[in-house]
Every structure is written in structure tokens, then in C-alpha cells.
Design a protein around this motif. Sequence first.
Motif, PDB file in Angstrom:
ATOM      1  N   ASP A  32      11.017   2.650   6.551  1.00 43.62           N
ATOM      2  CA  ASP A  32      10.034   2.189   7.534  1.00 43.62           C
ATOM      3  C   ASP A  32      10.337   0.742   7.908  1.00 43.62           C
ATOM      4  O   ASP A  32      10.958   0.019   7.133  1.00 43.62           O
ATOM      5  CB  ASP A  32       8.650   2.272   6.885  1.00 43.62           C
TER       6      ASP A  32
ATOM      7  N   GLU B 163       2.466  11.220  11.394  1.00 45.26           N
ATOM      8  CA  GLU B 163       2.423  10.250  10.291  1.00 45.26           C
ATOM      9  C   GLU B 163       0.974  10.052   9.892  1.00 45.26           C
ATOM     10  O   GLU B 163       0.111   9.821  10.753  1.00 45.26           O
ATOM     11  CB  GLU B 163       3.036   8.910  10.733  1.00 45.26           C
TER      12      GLU B 163
ATOM     13  N   ASN C 194       3.170   7.246   3.976  1.00 49.41           N
ATOM     14  CA  ASN C 194       3.648   5.911   3.594  1.00 49.41           C
ATOM     15  C   ASN C 194       3.453   5.667   2.106  1.00 49.41           C
ATOM     16  O   ASN C 194       2.424   6.020   1.539  1.00 49.41           O
ATOM     17  CB  ASN C 194       2.874   4.836   4.362  1.00 49.41           C
TER      18      ASN C 194
ATOM     19  N   GLU D 100       7.808   7.546   3.566  1.00 49.55           N
ATOM     20  CA  GLU D 100       8.249   6.315   4.229  1.00 49.55           C
ATOM     21  C   GLU D 100       8.196   5.147   3.255  1.00 49.55           C
ATOM     22  O   GLU D 100       7.153   4.836   2.688  1.00 49.55           O
ATOM     23  CB  GLU D 100       7.364   6.037   5.454  1.00 49.55           C
TER      24      GLU D 100
ATOM     25  N   LYS E 194      13.392   4.085  10.617  1.00 48.64           N
ATOM     26  CA  LYS E 194      12.374   3.823  11.634  1.00 48.64           C
ATOM     27  C   LYS E 194      12.511   2.377  12.080  1.00 48.64           C
ATOM     28  O   LYS E 194      12.277   1.457  11.296  1.00 48.64           O
ATOM     29  CB  LYS E 194      10.972   4.061  11.063  1.00 48.64           C
TER      30      LYS E 194
END
Length: 293
Positions: free
Chosen positions: A181, A60, A119, A151, A202
Amino acid sequence: QVQLKEQLGYAFYTAEMNRLVQQQITLEAELHHAVTGNQFELYYQPKLDLLGERGIIGVEALIRWNHPERGLIAPFQFIPLAEATGMIQPIGDWVFSQACDQLRQWQQQGFDGLTLSVNLSGQQFNDPQLVDNIRRQLDRTGLDAASLELELTETHLLESETEAERILHELKALGVGLAIDDFGTGYSSLSRLQRFPVDVLKIDRAFIHDLPDSTGSAALTQAILAMAHSLGLEVVAEGIETEAQRDFLRQQYCSQGQGYLFSRPVSAESMTELLESQWNSDRPNPQASAKST
Ligand code: C2E
Ligand code: MG
Ligand code: MG
Ligand code: MG
């Protein structure tokens, strides 16, 4: 006396507010500078296979601001400001291109089969250019769309459901993976999740933190896993810090995890070293397959 107290309180309040406003103005000016001055850096945190032997299966990308005087600044200290000032767009573009270049480089070094997670903030998700931008980065780098995962948080999906659904389907059509997320902190219902073309949940680290002792967190984690499995979704547990947490998650068939137990987010160079040591130790002959591509 009450009045005096109120006045003093007010004076204190405005002085404090002034200070905060000043700080924000300074930070905003400096943020402009950071965009043009190449002060951002991507750190990477590995994502691990919890049930099998594959070790690191993805990374990530997590942004850091290398401030010339203040040192490394964490995203929660500037992402909201970047959102409020529209600077999230150029920053987000930089993150994408940097992260895609890095993944490409790792692939060329023979570290194949990794997924790269990026993200997205709310503004980025709602940017009409988003899909084109991602498509352009994929074309530019030649990366397979399936190696990229975006995400999003539940709040992205709450604002305008039909609009969110449309964007998600467009992203899905590109072939990129979609992850929710910090799952569990918002208000996503089961039916809502089923409507969205999401691949991964997640679990927020707040739930992981109290495992395995807190019966509340344990029950919630079990429920999320059961629901995800029945919907055919992949689950990643975030913020795994102890072996007891990891073991509990394994017992519940949580297939992927991230956290300080395995590694903190690290610089690209350190991430390369982590990949090297894994590929050298337990992969049979990774360099051989890399040469043929
Ligand atoms: P996130 O995407 O949920 O990232 C996970 C955060 O948890 C990271 O914080 C990571 O350093 C931290 N973390 C990972 N493992 C552990 C653990 O075992 N224990 C604890 N206590 N923390 C752990 P970080 O890097 O400060 O990022 C915070 C948030 O900032 C991210 O949350 C994400 O929402 C946002 N962010 C980071 N990079 C970007 C970016 O490039 N673009 C956008 N739009 N947002 C970003
Ligand atoms: Mg994330
Ligand atoms: Mg998270
Ligand atoms: Mg988070």
C-alpha cells in the motif's frame, strides 16, 4: 524579555500538551468501549478495471468508528492509538471476520470474482497469531484464500527484513494475495521487492494527485509502472479523482484504480447497490452462475 517569552511559551506548551494528553486518555477509554460496544463499521471502496470492461473487480475494506457523540471518526484518528494500546488486535480480528462475512454474502448474492482487500497495521503484521487467525477466518467462511488480499506498507518490510520475509512467505503459502500500500512513499528498492513474494503495488495517491501535469509525478508513475510490469506485479493507482488522471494511467497501462472519480468508500448497503447496478447492466447473466454454486 527573552526569558519571559520563553516562560510564556513553556506555559502555553504545557497547557496545550495537557489538553492533548487528556484528549488521548478520553479517546483511549472510549476506544475500549467501542470494541465491546459494536461501534465500528466497515466501509468499502471499489477497485476498478481500468483497461478492460470488467468494472468493479474488488473492494477495499476501510474501518470507521461510529462514535455515539462525535459521529464518524476516520481511521487516522484512532488506528495509531489502537496500535499504541494493543487494541489493534481485537479491532483487526473484528475487521477480518466482518469483511470475510460480507464478501461471503456478496458471493452468495451472485457477485462473484471480487477480491477483498484488508489493511494491516504494523502490529498486526508482526502478531505471531496472524497466519492462524486468517486461516481460521478462511475455514470459518469457506472463502477461497485467493479472493483475499492483504495490504501492507513499505515500513512493515523495513523493520526486520528476514522476519518480514518469513511472515510474507507464510501468508503466501496460505494462498492470500499481498499488496504494498502507499507505494512510493517509503524506501523499497527494486532488489528488495523482488525478494518479497508480493503480488500488487498500490501507487500512493500523492503521485496520482498531480497527474498528468506534474512532470515529476508523471515520470515517477511511469517508472513504477515499468518496474512493476517487468517484475510481473499488478498495479493499482489510488486516489484517482479526475478523468485526466484516469486517462493518463490508462495510457501507461495501469490496469487497476480506485478513487473518488469512481466512488468514495461507502457503507456495505451502498456497496451492494453499486454491485447490483453493475451486475444488472453489463454482466450477461450473473444470477445464473450464482445459482449453480
Ligand atoms: P489506505 O489503505 O491507503 O486507504 C486509502 C485512503 O484514501 C482511504 O482513507 C480512502 O478513503 C482515501 N481515498 C480513496 N480514494 C481517494 C481519493 O480519490 N481522494 C482522496 N483524497 N482520498 C481517497 P481512510 O478510509 O480514511 O483510511 C486511511 C488509512 O487508514 C488507510 O489508508 C489505511 O492505512 C488505514 N486503515 C483503514 N482501515 C483500516 C483497517 O481496517 N485496519 C487497519 N490496520 N488500517 C486501516
Ligand atoms: Mg489500503
Ligand atoms: Mg493506500
Ligand atoms: Mg494511504
